[in-house]
Design an enzyme around this catalytic site. Structure first.
Site, PDB file in Angstrom:
ATOM      1  N   LYS A   1      -7.655   0.494  -0.173  1.00 41.23           N
ATOM      2  CA  LYS A   1      -7.018   1.328  -1.196  1.00 41.23           C
ATOM      3  C   LYS A   1      -7.295   2.794  -0.904  1.00 41.23           C
ATOM      4  O   LYS A   1      -8.413   3.160  -0.515  1.00 41.23           O
ATOM      5  CB  LYS A   1      -7.546   0.930  -2.580  1.00 41.23           C
ATOM      6  CG  LYS A   1      -6.878   1.674  -3.732  1.00 41.23           C
ATOM      7  CD  LYS A   1      -7.351   1.145  -5.076  1.00 41.23           C
ATOM      8  CE  LYS A   1      -6.665   1.842  -6.244  1.00 41.23           C
ATOM      9  NZ  LYS A   1      -7.070   1.290  -7.550  1.00 41.23           N
TER      10      LYS A   1
ATOM     11  N   SER B   1      -3.765  -0.268 -10.735  1.00 43.60           N
ATOM     12  CA  SER B   1      -3.471   0.826  -9.846  1.00 43.60           C
ATOM     13  C   SER B   1      -3.623   0.477  -8.360  1.00 43.60           C
ATOM     14  O   SER B   1      -3.264   1.295  -7.519  1.00 43.60           O
ATOM     15  CB  SER B   1      -4.401   2.007 -10.156  1.00 43.60           C
ATOM     16  OG  SER B   1      -5.746   1.674  -9.870  1.00 43.60           O
TER      17      SER B   1
ATOM     18  N   SER C   1      -7.299  -2.668 -12.746  1.00 41.79           N
ATOM     19  CA  SER C   1      -6.513  -2.209 -11.597  1.00 41.79           C
ATOM     20  C   SER C   1      -6.591  -3.082 -10.343  1.00 41.79           C
ATOM     21  O   SER C   1      -5.795  -2.898  -9.422  1.00 41.79           O
ATOM     22  CB  SER C   1      -6.903  -0.780 -11.234  1.00 41.79           C
ATOM     23  OG  SER C   1      -6.318   0.118 -12.145  1.00 41.79           O
TER      24      SER C   1
END
Lengths: 459, 74
Positions: free
Chosen positions: A79, A154, A178
């Site tokens: 990420k 997210s 997330s």
């Protein structure tokens, strides 16, 4: 083996037995990223040269007998809020876009030491502050199950990458769901371990007391393998604890006989917002646990709603405190959606944060007492299928509560709902009991209705 | 705490703008209604949650609790 959607565990076995070459599987993965990324927008940065070099090294090491373990030679994604030395870490923002990391985040360092091949860094909403993939600077991420739908946020790009076969696992972060939201919407397993189980050093902060780092994978075993590498005490992150970590695959198949599971039947909301496919998936997942010998009891826990409200408020206040310098100095460089939410925090009274933290302690103690006799609780993941792109739903009502508590939670896909989009159920365990949680998740995966589906292959 | 939950309420608007000013943040007038309106929607039930928590029997002080946890951690 030419299937990029096989499990990380199966690929690992094939690499370990030298049936599959790390260099070939990495090149194949990079080619698939090149083919699919323009339509998915999963990767912000593709590290093709670095990945090939690491894969070549892995291949040589394994041939020389220096096999490092299950992640050695396996392509994974990171990420884009986790530092990786020599690359930028924009965290979905413009204000951090030029910042080059001088060292690896702890999780990236651990993945590298384990021999994993990092193929790139994945898109996310600005500062990770959204339950959707909406991003005014870099655009949204498309769901591999249906390109017109969102991945959730997210850890949006990580979800799309793993679901589409552009990586065998990915890292995510989870402050109010997330990891678990995009995992739910992309048909993946997403694990948020106990607060402090995985170091967040070098991961861009959203909310100090709620941030968790964890794996997103196609199977429960894969999540356990990644957690084995990612978990552990880090003297550089005071949130981590000196507790035993690792061995998460050891008892995966041990079953759930006698395990006490509370199935949530009252959660504090009365709006019937959970879709039939999600409810049916939870029913069937719980039935699988019961069939396998778990003791399932219906449980009313209206505190879930209160814990979610506390999650939203703590997150809002801590995020505003962290990003205040950019609100004052770079107002126009922060996307409106993110900026509006951060600015709203200044409307709270000066005593709100203390009162919210006191309430957090009180409610946590109450929930600890209420759940003393249970090993796990079972409830929905995201309460609905992935919404159309551009629609931002506050999906985290069943997620944020467990960031507030810091307890480990995992989502497991259960079925396809409306529009052939995945739905999931969530299991939540007691602090530091990830092995129990993974055993139960494996039972749902093995005996439940999901049956190893993967996102459709688009030509 | 008695939070004011009306976007049109002058007290909350004044507090918000004062807090922003103290932080050196300037919000254009055209943005203010939208931001405050969203905040009111989002934070609507916090008062009830805090009231329920206050009504619980035990009354731990979270700061003391945090210190204890630090000591436990060694």
């Amino acid at each position: 083996m030419d299937n990029l959607r096989t499990s990380l565990a199966d690929l690992s076995l094939a690499i370990g037995s030298r049936e599959v070459s790390p260099l070939e599987i990495t090149r194949k993965t990079l080619a698939e990223i090149e083919r699919r990324n323009p339509e998915l927008n999963a990767f912000r940065l593709v590290l093709a040269d670095e990945a090939e070099e690491s894969a070549r090294q892995a291949e040589n090491d394994i041939a020389a007998g220096a096999y490092r373990g299950p992640l050695h030679g396996v392509p994974v994604a990171v990420k884009d809020l986790m530092d990786m030395r020599g690359t930028t870490t924009p965290a979905g923002s413009k204000v951090l876009a030029d910042r080059v990391a001088s060292e690896d985040s702890e999780v990236v360092a651990r993945l590298k030491r384990a021999g994993a091949i990092i193929v790139g860094k994945t898109h996310m909403p600005e500062f990770a502050y959204s339950p959707a993939s909406n991003n005014e600077h870099y655009g949204p991420v498309h769901n591999p199950w249906n390109l017109e739908h969102d991945t959730g946020g997210s850890s949006s790009g990580s979800g799309a990458a793993v679901a589409a076969g552009l990586a065998f696992g990915a890292t995510g972060s989870d402050t109010g769901g997330s990891i678990r939201m995009p995992s739910s919407m992309c048909g993946l397993v997403g694990l948020k371990a106990t607060y402090g189980r995985v170091s967040a050093r070098g991961a861009q902060t959203l909310s100090w007391s709620l941030d968790h780092v964890g794996p997103m994978t196609r199977t429960v075993r894969d999540a356990a393998l990644m957690l084995d590498v990612m978990a552990g005490y880090d003297p550089g992150d005071i949130r981590t604890r000196r507790v035993r970590a690792g061995g998460y695959t050891e008892s995966l198949e041990a079953g759930v006989v006698g395990m006490r599971v509370g199935r949530i039947v009252e959660d504090g909301w009365d709006d019937n917002a959970t879709t039939p496919a999600v409810l049916n998936g939870v029913d069937r997942g719980v039935a699988a646990l019961k069939e396998a010998g778990a003791v399932v009891v219906d449980l009313a826990l209206p505190e879930i709603r209160d814990l979610n409200e506390l999650n939203l408020t703590v997150l809002n206040l801590e995020a505003a405190a962290y990003y205040e310098r950019y609100l004052s100095d770079r107002y126009d460089d922060i996307g409106q959606w993110t900026r509006d939410r951060l600015l709203g925090a200044y409307a709270f009274s000066p005593t709100t944060f203390i009162q919210v933290m006191q309430a957090r302690t009180r409610i946590r103690r109450r929930v600890e007492r209420l759940l003393a006799q249970f090993d796990l609780i079972a409830l929905p993941g995201v309460p609905h299928e992935a919404p159309p792109l551009g629609q931002v739903n506050l999906n985290g009502r069943y997620m944020g509560p467990f960031n507030t508590l810091g307890w480990p939670a995992i989502v497991v896909p259960t079925d396809l709902g409306e529009g052939n989009l995945p739905v999931s159920m969530q299991l939540v365990g007691k602090p530091w009991r990830e092995r129990t949680l993974l055993r139960a998740a494996r039972t749902v995966e093995r005996d439940g209705p999901w049956n190893g589906r993967t996102a459709p292959v688009l030509e | 705490m008695a939070e004011v939950r009306d976007v049109g309420d002058d007290a909350i608007r004044e507090r918000w703008l004062a807090n922003l000013r103290a932080a050196g943040i300037s919000v254009p007038e055209a943005d203010q209604e939208r931001i405050l309106g969203e905040w009111v929607k989002r934070s609507g039930t916090l008062d009830e949650v805090l009231a329920r928590a206050r009504a619980m029997e035990e009354s731990p002080d979270y700061l003391a609790d945090t210190v204890r946890e630090e000591l436990d951690r060694g």
